[in-house]
Write an enzyme that holds these catalytic residues in place. Structure first.
Site: not given
Length: 433
Positions: A129, A198, A223-224, A392
């Site tokens: 990322f 991560d 928040y995912k 995705r």
């Protein structure tokens, strides 16, 4: 061919099906983007209102003590710990993933410098990322290190005597490919290299066992999959053997051993608490706490093990249905078929298109057409070289069912058959893609 009735029958047999009722989902929406932003738990609105109106409105500053505000980073961190194979008192919820990565990478660099000063390389994947790479670039510039970017298949050969830190995301945000954390960490340790993981696309999505893997540092997102809301606090974990070796660089008062003595000199708190920095966002922290409570409620049904079983079943079904119903439209699969290498998302590619607005494959426009139909996924651009444009789709077993998967693929088939993605409105990019 898999039928809708067969999918509905699987939903009836699903022991986790009742958890969907704990979330606020708009009517007519199939939400396959929980890997970017989780859904609102129904309990969150009332909890946030309580914090605002009662604890803040009436309790005022007293609520730091009477409502337990001051201990929320540890309380929430202990709930996260259960999902990532960490122990009580080893995780704190705080700040953002980027800020926490800055802290742990700084710590890793200092520890490596003390133990092996000749090592001056940080290794990461080219497809990691981007914010992780940006943080690493900044720290390399600050400390005179080099960031070496590699492809996944090059990890083993990159673990040389010049490397100080291996920094990886457990589940790749673009493809959903998952590393074998234990195997990779062991290989790094055999070369005397520290590891940073991560867990942004892992926590709450796949089983993680940091202790078993003997990892060194980990950070992750709230928040995912954890459904903490936009901008929810992230989290940080440090192996206890490293926790007291270094002051993390953001030496704020919440990370002080005795913050309310207000001394002018900094004395770091013991263990993971030194990875706190400034005053915590209490309203956001309370929202994240609600999201985690849903996960804790699944423990009697098997917890992460049960969620993983359903996740794999959902992603298997999605892949099979795309192959059955969308053949001939140039749709490819970027996500591994091997269960051990797959996270909780499926990423599709588009092998050909008509060269429309900034997305030669048409992948962006296909996703926009799906969103207009109520199937929400997202798009990640390729680099025009090794990495293709990605459509995705994230699968959160708490609120996605088998019939949802069938309908999502049927919508995709209609978008392709009717060439809806060619419409002008689906080829207009916005600030967030």
């Amino acid at each position: 061919m898999t039928t809708l009735d067969q999918c509905r029958a699987r939903d009836e047999q699903d022991p986790l099906r009742a958890f969907k009722d704990q979330f606020s989902l708009p009517t007519g929406v199939i939400y396959l983007d929980g890997n970017s932003l989780g859904v609102l738990p129904k309990a969150t609105s009332a909890r946030v209102t309580q914090v605002v109106e009662e604890e803040w409105g009436n309790g005022l500053i007293r609520s730091w003590n009477t409502a337990g505000w001051f201990e929320l980073p540890q309380k929430v961190g202990n709930k996260i710990a259960k999902l990532i194979g960490a122990g009580p008192g080893e995780v704190v919820a705080t700040d953002t993933t980027s800020i926490n990565l800055y802290k742990v990478l700084s710590a890793a660099i200092h520890i490596a410098a003390a133990d092996s000063p000749q090592r001056k390389i940080i290794v990461s994947e080219r497809s990691n990322f981007p914010t992780d790479l940006y943080i690493a670039q900044a720290l390399c510039k600050e400390h005179g290190y080099t960031l070496q970017l590699i492809e996944e298949h090059e990890i083993a050969s990159a673990l040389t005597q010049d490397v100080a830190v291996l920094m990886l995301t457990h589940v790749n945000y673009r493809t959903g490919a998952m590393h074998d954390m234990s195997k990779v960490t062991q290989a790094a340790h055999e070369a005397d290299i520290l590891t940073i993981w991560d867990l942004a696309h892992s926590a709450g999505a796949v089983p993680v066992d940091l202790h078993s893997a003997k990892a060194d540092f980990a950070v992750g997102c709230g928040y995912k999959y954890l459904n903490g809301g936009p901008g929810a606090p992230a989290f940080v974990w440090v192996n206890t053997k490293h926790a007291d070796r270094f002051w993390q660089p953001l030496a704020g008062w919440w990370g002080h051993a005795t913050p309310f003595e207000f001394t002018p000199d900094y004395k770091p708190a013991a263990g993971i608490n030194r990875y706190l920095c400034g005053t915590q966002p209490i309203i956001n922290m309370a929202a994240l706490d609600c999201g985690l409570d849903v996960y804790l409620a699944t423990e009697e049904l098997g917890g992460m093990s049960a969620l993983r079983t359903k996740s794999l079943a959902l992603t298997d079904l999605f892949i099979a249905l795309v192959e059955e119903r969308c053949a001939g439209f140039g749709i490819g699969l970027a996500t591994p078929l091997n269960h051990a290498q797959r996270g909780s998302q499926v990423c599709l590619t588009r092998e050909h298109g008509d060269g429309l607005v900034g997305a030669p494959s048409g992948a962006f426009a296909i996703v926009q057409a799906l969103i207009a139909r109520g199937v929400i996924g997202d798009y990640r651009a390729g680099d025009g070289k090794a990495h293709k444009d990605i459509m995705r789709f994230g699968f959160t077993p708490l609120y996605i069912g088998y019939a949802d998967v069938w309908h999502a693929v049927e919508h995709l088939r209609q978008v392709l058959v009717n060439e809806e993605w060619k419409r002008a409105e689906f080829n207009q990019k916005h600030a967030v893609t």
